[in-house]
Design a protein around this motif. Sequence first.
Motif, PDB file in Angstrom:
ATOM      1  N   SER A 197      52.088 -12.540  29.352  1.00 14.01           N
ATOM      2  CA  SER A 197      51.145 -11.977  30.326  1.00 14.01           C
ATOM      3  C   SER A 197      50.984 -12.894  31.537  1.00 14.01           C
ATOM      4  N   ALA A 198      51.190 -14.193  31.345  1.00 22.53           N
ATOM      5  CA  ALA A 198      51.187 -15.135  32.466  1.00 22.53           C
ATOM      6  C   ALA A 198      52.638 -15.419  32.824  1.00 22.53           C
ATOM      7  N   ALA A 199      52.918 -15.569  34.101  1.00 22.01           N
ATOM      8  CA  ALA A 199      54.282 -15.898  34.532  1.00 22.01           C
ATOM      9  C   ALA A 199      54.588 -17.322  34.077  1.00 22.01           C
ATOM     10  N   LEU A 200      55.586 -17.450  33.232  1.00 18.55           N
ATOM     11  CA  LEU A 200      55.938 -18.754  32.678  1.00 18.55           C
ATOM     12  C   LEU A 200      57.298 -19.204  33.195  1.00 18.55           C
ATOM     13  N   SER A 201      57.408 -20.487  33.504  1.00 18.68           N
ATOM     14  CA  SER A 201      58.714 -21.052  33.833  1.00 18.68           C
ATOM     15  C   SER A 201      59.488 -21.217  32.524  1.00 18.68           C
ATOM     16  N   GLY A 202      60.773 -21.484  32.628  1.00 22.92           N
ATOM     17  CA  GLY A 202      61.574 -21.707  31.426  1.00 22.92           C
ATOM     18  C   GLY A 202      61.077 -22.877  30.606  1.00 22.92           C
ATOM     19  N   VAL A 203      60.626 -23.939  31.286  1.00 27.31           N
ATOM     20  CA  VAL A 203      60.090 -25.108  30.582  1.00 27.31           C
ATOM     21  C   VAL A 203      58.807 -24.722  29.846  1.00 27.31           C
ATOM     22  N   GLU A 204      57.984 -23.892  30.474  1.00 29.05           N
ATOM     23  CA  GLU A 204      56.749 -23.429  29.828  1.00 29.05           C
ATOM     24  C   GLU A 204      57.059 -22.518  28.640  1.00 29.05           C
ATOM     25  N   VAL A 205      58.100 -21.706  28.747  1.00 26.12           N
ATOM     26  CA  VAL A 205      58.515 -20.854  27.620  1.00 26.12           C
ATOM     27  C   VAL A 205      58.930 -21.739  26.450  1.00 26.12           C
ATOM     28  N   ALA A 206      59.726 -22.766  26.719  1.00 22.45           N
ATOM     29  CA  ALA A 206      60.145 -23.692  25.660  1.00 22.45           C
ATOM     30  C   ALA A 206      58.924 -24.308  24.990  1.00 22.45           C
ATOM     31  N   ALA A 207      57.952 -24.752  25.783  1.00 20.57           N
ATOM     32  CA  ALA A 207      56.736 -25.358  25.221  1.00 20.57           C
ATOM     33  C   ALA A 207      55.949 -24.338  24.411  1.00 20.57           C
ATOM     34  N   GLU A 208      55.828 -23.116  24.920  1.00 17.37           N
ATOM     35  CA  GLU A 208      55.099 -22.041  24.233  1.00 17.37           C
ATOM     36  C   GLU A 208      55.693 -21.780  22.846  1.00 17.37           C
ATOM     37  N   LEU A 209      57.025 -21.877  22.733  1.00 15.11           N
ATOM     38  CA  LEU A 209      57.711 -21.614  21.466  1.00 15.11           C
ATOM     39  C   LEU A 209      57.954 -22.894  20.658  1.00 15.11           C
ATOM     40  N   GLY A 210      57.508 -24.042  21.177  1.00 15.90           N
ATOM     41  CA  GLY A 210      57.682 -25.308  20.473  1.00 15.90           C
ATOM     42  C   GLY A 210      59.134 -25.744  20.394  1.00 15.90           C
ATOM     43  N   LEU A 211      59.896 -25.473  21.456  1.00 14.82           N
ATOM     44  CA  LEU A 211      61.332 -25.755  21.459  1.00 14.82           C
ATOM     45  C   LEU A 211      61.682 -26.911  22.386  1.00 14.82           C
ATOM     46  N   ASP A 212      62.771 -27.579  22.082  1.00 10.90           N
ATOM     47  CA  ASP A 212      63.332 -28.600  22.951  1.00 10.90           C
ATOM     48  C   ASP A 212      63.888 -27.886  24.185  1.00 10.90           C
ATOM     49  N   PRO A 213      63.402 -28.208  25.396  1.00  6.41           N
ATOM     50  CA  PRO A 213      63.884 -27.506  26.592  1.00  6.41           C
ATOM     51  C   PRO A 213      65.380 -27.688  26.843  1.00  6.41           C
ATOM     52  N   ASP A 214      65.991 -28.707  26.252  1.00  5.98           N
ATOM     53  CA  ASP A 214      67.436 -28.894  26.402  1.00  5.98           C
ATOM     54  C   ASP A 214      68.226 -27.818  25.656  1.00  5.98           C
ATOM     55  N   ARG A 215      67.580 -27.147  24.692  1.00 11.59           N
ATOM     56  CA  ARG A 215      68.242 -26.078  23.915  1.00 11.59           C
ATOM     57  C   ARG A 215      67.928 -24.685  24.450  1.00 11.59           C
ATOM     58  N   VAL A 216      67.046 -24.603  25.447  1.00 13.62           N
ATOM     59  CA  VAL A 216      66.653 -23.310  26.023  1.00 13.62           C
ATOM     60  C   VAL A 216      67.374 -23.169  27.365  1.00 13.62           C
ATOM     61  N   PHE A 217      68.164 -22.114  27.485  1.00 11.89           N
ATOM     62  CA  PHE A 217      69.013 -21.928  28.661  1.00 11.89           C
ATOM     63  C   PHE A 217      68.525 -20.758  29.514  1.00 11.89           C
ATOM     64  N   LYS A 218      68.548 -20.983  30.831  1.00 11.12           N
ATOM     65  CA  LYS A 218      68.233 -19.894  31.754  1.00 11.12           C
ATOM     66  C   LYS A 218      69.545 -19.295  32.233  1.00 11.12           C
ATOM     67  N   THR A 219      69.487 -18.015  32.564  1.00 10.16           N
ATOM     68  CA  THR A 219      70.657 -17.253  32.995  1.00 10.16           C
ATOM     69  C   THR A 219      70.539 -17.015  34.492  1.00 10.16           C
ATOM     70  N   LEU A 220      71.490 -17.526  35.237  1.00  2.00           N
ATOM     71  CA  LEU A 220      71.471 -17.425  36.696  1.00  2.00           C
ATOM     72  C   LEU A 220      72.651 -16.591  37.168  1.00  2.00           C
ATOM     73  N   VAL A 221      72.399 -15.686  38.103  1.00  2.00           N
ATOM     74  CA  VAL A 221      73.452 -14.817  38.622  1.00  2.00           C
ATOM     75  C   VAL A 221      73.730 -15.216  40.071  1.00  2.00           C
ATOM     76  N   THR A 222      75.015 -15.398  40.359  1.00  5.22           N
ATOM     77  CA  THR A 222      75.432 -15.888  41.670  1.00  5.22           C
ATOM     78  C   THR A 222      76.499 -14.975  42.263  1.00  5.22           C
ATOM     79  N   GLN A 223      76.785 -15.231  43.533  1.00  7.97           N
ATOM     80  CA  GLN A 223      77.871 -14.511  44.207  1.00  7.97           C
ATOM     81  C   GLN A 223      78.729 -15.531  44.939  1.00  7.97           C
ATOM     82  N   GLY A 224      80.038 -15.412  44.759  1.00  6.14           N
ATOM     83  CA  GLY A 224      80.975 -16.314  45.417  1.00  6.14           C
ATOM     84  C   GLY A 224      81.347 -15.816  46.802  1.00  6.14           C
ATOM     85  N   LYS A 225      82.048 -16.667  47.540  1.00  8.21           N
ATOM     86  CA  LYS A 225      82.506 -16.330  48.891  1.00  8.21           C
ATOM     87  C   LYS A 225      83.368 -15.071  48.868  1.00  8.21           C
TER      88      LYS A 225
END
Length: 159
Positions: free
Chosen positions: A28-56
Motif C-alpha cells: 500500500s506504500a510505495a516501497l523501493s527495492g531495498v525497502e521490499v527486501a527489508a519488509e521480507l527480511g531478505l538480504d538485498p544482494d539476493r533481491v533483483f530489480k528488473t530494468l528495461v532499456t533500449q539500445g541505439k
Amino acid sequence: MTDHSKTNAMRLLDAAKLPYEARFFDASAALSGVEVAAELGLDPDRVFKTLVTQGKTSEHYVFMIPVACELDLKKAAACAGEKSIAMIKSRELLPLTGYVHGGCSPLGMHKLFATAIDETAALYDTIFFSGGRIGCQIETSPHALEQLVGLRYADLTVV
C-alpha cells in the motif's frame, strides 16, 4: 489486502514445472527495492530489480541487478553489443512489457527480450525478483530463471 492470485510469471514457472516460492507483502506504500527486501527480511544482494532499456539500434533489453545497486549503462551496452543504452520511459513500460513500474518481472512480458543478470546472482542458490505485480516477489534459482529467459551473466553495476 494482498492479492495472492497467480501472475503470468508464476504460470510460466508452473508450466515449466520449475520450483519457486511466491512471497507477498503489503504494497500500500510505495516501497523501493531495498525497502521490499527489508519488509521480507531478505538480504538485498539476493533481491533483483528488473530494468528495461533500449539500445541505439532501438532493440530492447532487460537487465536484472541487485536492488541496492545502479545499472552501469556502459557495461549494459557492452553486454548487449550496443553503442549505447538508455532506460525506457516509465510510460513505455506497460505497453511494451505488460507490467507497471515496481511490478516488472523478467518472466511473462509481452515479448521475450534478451535478458542479462548481474554475475553476483550466480553466488546464490535462490534469488528474488518481482512476481509480476507490486506486492509479490518470486524466489527461485538463477538456473530456473535461465531456463525460461536464457539469461546472460555479466558485470552490470556501477562500482
